[in-house]
Write an enzyme that holds these catalytic residues in place. Structure first.
Site, PDB file in Angstrom:
ATOM      1  N   HIS A 162       0.828  -1.383   0.165  1.00 22.33           N
ATOM      2  CA  HIS A 162       0.310  -0.013  -0.449  1.00 22.33           C
ATOM      3  C   HIS A 162       0.565   1.347   0.478  1.00 22.33           C
ATOM      4  O   HIS A 162       0.536   2.161  -0.585  1.00 22.33           O
ATOM      5  CB  HIS A 162      -1.202   0.247   1.029  1.00 22.33           C
ATOM      6  CG  HIS A 162      -1.941   0.693   1.586  1.00 22.33           C
ATOM      7  ND1 HIS A 162      -1.778   1.812   2.049  1.00 22.33           N
ATOM      8  CD2 HIS A 162      -2.936   1.991   0.343  1.00 22.33           C
ATOM      9  CE1 HIS A 162      -2.807   3.283   2.490  1.00 22.33           C
ATOM     10  NE2 HIS A 162      -3.391   2.421   0.449  1.00 22.33           N
TER      11      HIS A 162
ATOM     12  N   HIS B 129      -1.259   0.873   7.325  1.00 23.55           N
ATOM     13  CA  HIS B 129      -1.303   1.274   5.816  1.00 23.55           C
ATOM     14  C   HIS B 129       0.194   2.641   5.842  1.00 23.55           C
ATOM     15  O   HIS B 129       0.825   1.883   4.834  1.00 23.55           O
ATOM     16  CB  HIS B 129      -2.949   2.653   5.919  1.00 23.55           C
ATOM     17  CG  HIS B 129      -3.963   1.594   6.405  1.00 23.55           C
ATOM     18  ND1 HIS B 129      -4.444   0.663   4.979  1.00 23.55           N
ATOM     19  CD2 HIS B 129      -4.795   1.659   7.457  1.00 23.55           C
ATOM     20  CE1 HIS B 129      -5.971   1.106   5.297  1.00 23.55           C
ATOM     21  NE2 HIS B 129      -5.847   0.875   6.464  1.00 23.55           N
TER      22      HIS B 129
ATOM     23  N   GLU C 298      -4.101  -0.417  11.179  1.00 31.48           N
ATOM     24  CA  GLU C 298      -5.486  -0.088  11.067  1.00 31.48           C
ATOM     25  C   GLU C 298      -6.451  -0.312  12.690  1.00 31.48           C
ATOM     26  O   GLU C 298      -7.184   0.377  13.289  1.00 31.48           O
ATOM     27  CB  GLU C 298      -6.672  -1.026  10.114  1.00 31.48           C
ATOM     28  CG  GLU C 298      -8.206  -1.017   9.647  1.00 31.48           C
ATOM     29  CD  GLU C 298      -8.853   0.780   9.576  1.00 31.48           C
ATOM     30  OE1 GLU C 298      -9.907   0.884  10.060  1.00 31.48           O
ATOM     31  OE2 GLU C 298      -7.962   1.322   8.697  1.00 31.48           O
TER      32      GLU C 298
END
Length: 290
Positions: A224, A266, A281
């Site tokens: 990501h 993330h 998260e």
């Protein structure tokens, strides 16, 4: 690996940056806040007056403050290291600001998911917007390159765009369909490095547009975000696999599993001491010693 509790479940740590004050600053995308993790593990949180604003990517600005995108209410936020918060509107309705980075021109540059463009904001809050020439490109993260331009990923176009400081755009198509690039960072080698959340790969693009790909062993890892360190290593989050990955200058790929379920890493950042931080998260910041 150390894990620091920074928020309750559901608050959603997302972006992360190491501030000039030595604190680790992060966004809470679902709570509408930004926070600071100190070296001693203590946490401060700062409300933005808009719980649904969706603070996303965060970076250090040229003025020593932290700047971040507010994806859901179309604003760019600024927080000083003392916790003073303000924000600035993006002119285009529903632009959806997302990625943000300091540019070589003393301003901040950001991507517009919804408006298919990029924007420039001065430290005084003056915004200029530039359209991208590829429809539905979904521009995601952005980074300053060694060539004095800004580079951003075009998630839905399988491409990377170079944006000059006057707004001129060059689009470089990527060789693998379905790459869906998101994160991008300038490497110590003078190239730009990106991660493909759809293709399960890392890519290197030189400032003249030459691309080399590095597939991950786990093509379903959903890489990501990516950050470079001073030793030439590329660190990246594997959102789908609950790992922090690294690509070394000699081409070796390693992974560091994050303990426990539901980590969903993330944003990622590297501190001046080489420590690596990732926003999880589930409400934590992970730290790997440099």
């Amino acid at each position: 690996m150390e894990l620091f509790e920074v928020a309750e479940a559901g608050a959603g740590p997302y972006g992360v940056a190491v501030g000039p004050d030595g604190g680790v600053w992060f966004t809470l995308v679902h709570a509408g806040e930004v926070g600071r993790l100190s070296a001693d593990g203590s946490v401060e949180r700062f409300g933005l007056g808009a719980p649904e604003c969706g603070p996303s990517v965060i970076t250090v600005g040229p003025d020593g403050a932290l700047w971040f995108t507010r994806m859901r209410d179309n604003r760019i936020g600024r927080v000083t290291v003392e916790g003073g918060v303000r924000s600035f509107a993006v002119p285009t309705e529903d632009a959806g600001p997302y990625g943000i980075a300091a540019g070589p021109d003393g301003a901040l540059w950001f991507t517009e998911l919804g408006a298919n463009g990029v924007g420039r904001i001065t430290v005084d809050g003056e915004v200029t917007e530039y359209p991208l020439p590829v429809a539905g490109a979904f521009p995601s993260m952005i980074a300053a390159g060694a060539d004095g331009a800004l580079w951003c990923t075009l998630n839905q176009a399988d491409a990377v765009a170079r944006v000059g400081v006057e707004g001129e755009v060059t689009v470089h198509r990527l060789p693998t369909g379905g790459t869906a690039p998101v994160g991008i960072a300038a490497g110590a080698d003078g190239a730009l490095w990106y991660v493909g959340i759809g293709g399960g790969l890392l890519g290197r693009i030189t400032v003249d547009g030459k691309v080399t790909e590095y597939p991950l062993a786990d093509r379903a890892a959903k890489p990501h975000a990516i950050a470079a360190d001073g030793a030439g290593r590329l660190w990246f989050t594997e959102w789908g696999a609950g790992r922090i990955g690294v690509l070394t200058p000699d081409g070796r790929r390693d992974g560091y599993p994050i303990p426990g379920p539901g980590a969903e890493p993330h944003g990622i950042a590297v501190g001046p001491d080489g420590a690596v931080y990732a926003a999880l998260e589930r409400g934590q910041i992970a730290r790997l010693a440099g």
